[in-house]
Design an enzyme around this catalytic site. Structure first.
Site: not given
Length: 291
Positions: A44-45, A108, A134, A139, A163, A205
């Site tokens: 994402t980052t 989503y 993850y 999000r 994560k 992370i």
């Protein structure tokens, strides 16, 4: 077993919005010099959803080339469907230097827990590489339950870690007590990292380690050793930065902070993400100077 401080790496861009490979090289070397244990590329980052498949592969290959096997390389796999995850795996086939795949829950579409189990089971069967699950419900609007996590960890030898970006320390404790041997628990929430480590977690992370890798490495070292006093001192030093790096959507603030530190050449992002507002630039600047 994966442990320690792993940086969720940003993808530097120039003012035209193209990947800035010179800045990427500088950032990777900065992380390695400060002794982080690994890098997540295309998470994402790293603005993975804003890059084309060709750009993603180019960034991954560049980081691997710069790394030369010095630290662990984890590739983010962001897929809204199981088939798109499998398609991503095919693109990564034949690229040497990848140590782990980090697969986020499908976003989503809001699958059931059985759907999540079948999704990750299908991915696990499609690769020999170790997979890190993850879970970031803030999000994705999907929460991978502890029961499903443990089911996957128990049934698939190449599902080797999680994560956890929920920030829920009670869940960390439950997973620590019930996980199979060798299964890594990595925090995805810098603000609760100290509690996570002292509960039995294995590392982080981190977003903040883009800017302060040495301090985050030190925090993990003390936390994993059970040295609470020393860990708390480092954590207190970093606390001003944790919340400030999320004053706008990640990675907007962390990119501006890296630019301010002169580690990358520009704070540029791709739409719909926009540059950090002047008001919040002052907040990030103050937080960095406090650290």
């Amino acid at each position: 077993m994966l442990k320690g401080c792993i940086t969720a790496l940003v993808t530097p861009m120039d003012r035209n919005g193209q990947v800035d490979y010179d800045s990427l090289t500088k950032l990777v070397e900065f992380q390695i010099e400060n002794k982080v244990d690994g890098l997540v590329v295309m998470g994402t980052t790293g603005e993975s959803t804003a890059l084309t498949s060709e750009e993603k592969l180019a960034v991954i290959k560049h980081v691997i080339n710069i790394n030369q096997g010095r630290i662990k390389i984890i590739i983010g796999v962001s897929a809204v469907s199981t088939q798109s995850g499998l398609d991503c795996f095919k693109l990564l086939e034949g690229i040497s230097g990848i140590d782990y795949l980090m697969c986020v829950t499908p976003y989503y579409v809001k699958p059931t827990q059985e759907g999540l189990y079948l999704h990750f089971a299908t991915l696990a069967k499609a690769t020999k590489l170790p997979i890190i699950l993850y879970n970031v419900p803030g999000r994705t609007a999907t929460d991978l339950s502890d029961t499903t996590t443990l089911r996957l960890a128990t049934e698939f030898s190449n599902i080797v870690g999680l994560k956890d970006a929920t920030g829920n320390i009670k869940r960390c404790g439950y997973l620590v007590r019930n996980r199979p041997a060798g299964f890594s628990l990595l925090s995805g929430d810098d603000g609760t990292l100290l509690q996570f480590l002292l509960t039995g977690g294995d590392g982080v992370i981190s977003v903040a380690s883009n800017n302060c890798p040495a301090e985050m490495v030190e925090l993990c070292k003390y936390g994993l050793a059970g040295n609470f006093k020393e860990a708390q001192q480092v954590n207190q030093k970093l606390e001003p930065l944790y919340d400030t790096l999320f004053c706008e959507a990640n990675p907007i603030p962390v990119k501006w902070a890296l630019f301010y530190q002169q580690i990358i050449g520009s704070p540029q992002l791709r739409l719909p993400l926009t540059e950090l507002t002047p008001q919040n630039q002052l907040k990030v600047k103050a937080a960095l100077e406090a650290v």
